[in-house]
Motif scaffolding. Structure first.
Motif, short mmCIF file in Angstrom:
data_model
loop_
_atom_site.label_atom_id
_atom_site.label_comp_id
_atom_site.label_asym_id
_atom_site.label_seq_id
_atom_site.Cartn_x
_atom_site.Cartn_y
_atom_site.Cartn_z
N ALA A 455 -1.61 4.26 -18.89
CA ALA A 455 -1.91 3.18 -18.15
C ALA A 455 -1.19 3.24 -16.81
O ALA A 455 -1.99 2.84 -15.48
CB ALA A 455 -1.20 1.79 -18.49
N GLN A 456 -0.22 4.07 -16.62
CA GLN A 456 0.27 4.31 -15.37
C GLN A 456 -0.48 5.32 -14.31
O GLN A 456 -0.68 5.18 -13.06
CB GLN A 456 1.63 4.72 -15.29
N LEU A 457 -0.88 6.20 -15.12
CA LEU A 457 -1.85 7.14 -14.43
C LEU A 457 -3.36 6.87 -13.89
O LEU A 457 -3.79 6.90 -12.91
CB LEU A 457 -2.06 8.36 -15.49
N LEU A 458 -3.73 5.70 -14.68
CA LEU A 458 -5.12 5.05 -14.36
C LEU A 458 -4.78 3.81 -13.38
O LEU A 458 -5.83 3.27 -13.16
CB LEU A 458 -5.79 4.68 -15.56
N ALA A 459 -3.52 3.24 -13.11
CA ALA A 459 -3.47 2.31 -12.29
C ALA A 459 -4.00 2.45 -11.16
O ALA A 459 -4.53 3.41 -10.40
CB ALA A 459 -2.03 1.85 -12.06
N ASP A 460 -4.38 1.29 -10.53
CA ASP A 460 -5.21 1.20 -9.01
C ASP A 460 -4.30 1.84 -7.83
O ASP A 460 -3.02 1.62 -8.20
CB ASP A 460 -5.60 -0.11 -8.69
N ASP A 461 -4.87 2.21 -6.85
CA ASP A 461 -4.22 2.65 -5.51
C ASP A 461 -3.09 1.71 -5.21
O ASP A 461 -2.10 2.09 -4.50
CB ASP A 461 -5.13 3.28 -4.66
#
Length: 513
Positions: A455-461
């Motif tokens: 989830a952290q890796l895929l978080a928005d910019d």
């Protein structure tokens, strides 16, 4: 010429052991000499490390400049980087080309991203809830119509074209073919008579294929609205149509669309709502076929003396349900997620180049390219004669010259609806973050669990806490010599073999347990 050399390997040239030989198929003694020169050069280790950093990309982009990472809250400088610190003097980044014939390494990364994007929309993961697998889903193939008889491989070993009303066409060529063509036969996809084949309509259909797909999605939504008994504008309050689509060139040089089409429930901010239970995958498959057969589009003439054409998809429309967890060895049953994800990921890396360019020995595709180029010239001449401004070239056929090598197809090879699944941008951002974490873990010796950080890796910019400020300039593209390119290709092949070897070892270990 085949040259085999052995090296004790800086990565990425090590294989399953440091003594593994590196096999290279070289085009000429000149390229072989370039390879030997590179292998014996004093900077080979630096060059090899640079190859590894770009994943054995065969056409990397060279940049010069610097960047600084700053804490966006405090303004503290966290780190800085400059291309001057690189042994080769420039910073290399991947070319990112999706086409396997241009860059095998970047193509495999693209295919892997597409696999995860597609599978997430089928079975969940990568931020998509698993309940999405409960919604109706079909794998559809929309084909191009026939523009003339071509040689083909038939089912059950049947002859190519044994039946014809007349033994010869109007141009005196045979209208039948009793051969049983096998894969690799140079006749596959070639017209029985090139003068009978409608190359003009071939190019025009290809040009408007994206418009046919757009109209197909509209037709499907209208059929759904009719089945639900609601107005078209109210459909999203009941169900939404999501899809992932890939275009693939066939041997005859025409595009087929392969698509996963899913029905979700009412439109919500989060998406992926459950569809009504009575809307089954079988019903969706029937609606997909009806929509594909209903699509029509009247294409305007290409030039002044040309004619209008009524375009449609081909009569062969295939639409099969996809069922999560279904066995993959049943040829007549529903497809499984891994099957369709693998299909579409494979198709996504193909292009016209796989069938059109090659060694230039395909007369049918060369002729289609020539017709597209001729049309482009006629359009350009008419525009010049009419005094049309260049900024309007995007209209109708104004850009046909740009796409003549693609046989007139101007669409994207892979597209998806907004709420189908995760985006390619999110996957690429996650990979960059993961690579940074792995580099930190290697430097500090502290292990990192990437799976737990999905989830952290895929978080928005906007969730980023650091700001990167940089100034970069383009300094070139590609490697210095053809020999360098061949070495990069060999490194990519070695990495692929190693990955396959590791995967097989894990599979065997899993079976033994």
């Amino acid at each position: 010429m085949t040259t085999t050399g052995a090296t004790t390997a800086p990565r990425p040239f090590a294989g399953f052991g440091d003594e593994a030989e590196l096999d290279l198929d070289l085009a000429s003694p000149r390229v072989a000499a370039q390879v030997v020169k590179r292998l014996l050069s004093p900077d080979f280790e630096d060059w090899s490390a640079a190859v590894a950093r770009v994943g054995s990309c065969t056409n990397p982009i060279h940049l010069t400049g610097s960047s600084t990472r700053v804490d966006s809250a405090t303004g503290e400088v966290l780190s800085s980087y400059s291309s001057d610190a690189e042994p080769l003097g420039t910073t290399l980044i991947r070319c990112g080309n999706r086409r396997a014939d241009k860059c095998p390494s970047c193509s495999r990364v693209y295919a892997a991203d597409m696999f995860h994007l597609i599978r997430a929309g089928v079975a969940g993961g990568k931020g998509v809830p698993e309940r999405v697998g409960e919604n109706p889903l079909v794998f559809a193939t929309l084909t191009a119509p026939s523009f003339g008889q071509v040689h083909g491989k038939r089912d059950n070993g049947r002859a190519c074209r044994p039946h014809a009303k007349m033994p010869r066409c109007d141009h005196g060529r045979p209208a039948t073919c009793y051969a049983k063509h096998a894969d690799g036969d140079e006749l596959l996809g070639q017209p029985l008579c090139w003068e009978c084949y409608d190359y003009a309509s071939h190019i025009v259909w290809q040009w408007w294929a994206p418009e046919l797909w757009r109209r197909f999605t509209i037709a499907l939504k209208r059929l759904l609205a009719q089945r639900l008994g609601v107005r078209d504008a109210k459909l999203n309050e009941h169900v939404t149509v999501q899809y992932s689509k890939v275009a693939e060139y066939q041997r005859r040089g025409l595009i087929h669309f392969h698509a996963l089409i899913r029905l979700d429930g009412p439109k919500t901010e989060q998406g992926f709502a459950l569809a009504p239970e009575w809307l089954t995958a079988q019903l969706l498959a029937e609606l997909v076929e009806d929509a594909a057969r209903s699509v029509r589009f009247t294409a305007s003439p290409v030039f002044a003396d040309d004619v209008e054409r009524v375009l449609a998809f081909g009569t062969q429309v295939d639409s099969r349900p996809v069922k999560f967890g279904h066995r993959t060895d049943d040829p007549n049953g529903p497809l499984a997620p891994e099957q369709v994800a693998g299909y579409l990921a494979k198709y996504s890396t193909k292009s016209a180049t796989d069938t059109v360019d090659g060694d230039g020995s395909n007369p049918h595709l060369r002729r289609a390219q020539a017709v597209a180029a001729e049309f482009a010239t006629l359009v350009e001449d008419e525009w010049v004669a009419a005094g049309m401004p260049c900024e309007l070239k995007e209209l109708t056929y104004g850009l046909l010259g740009k796409w003549h090598t693609a046989l007139g197809f101007r669409g994207h090879f892979a597209t998806k609806s907004r709420r189908y699944s995760v985006t390619l941008g999110a996957l690429r951002r996650a990979r960059r973050r993961a690579q940074g974490l792995l580099a930190d873990a290697q430097r500090t010796g502290i292990p990192v669990d990437l799976a737990a950080m999905e989830a952290q890796l895929l978080a928005d910019d906007e969730d980023e806490t650091t700001l990167v400020i940089g100034s970069w300039s383009f300094a070139g593209i590609g490697w210095d010599t053809e020999g360098d390119v061949e070495l990069a290709r060999a490194a990519a092949a070695r990495a692929r073999e190693y990955a396959q070897h590791r995967a097989e070892m894990k599979r065997v270990a899993g079976q033994s347990n």
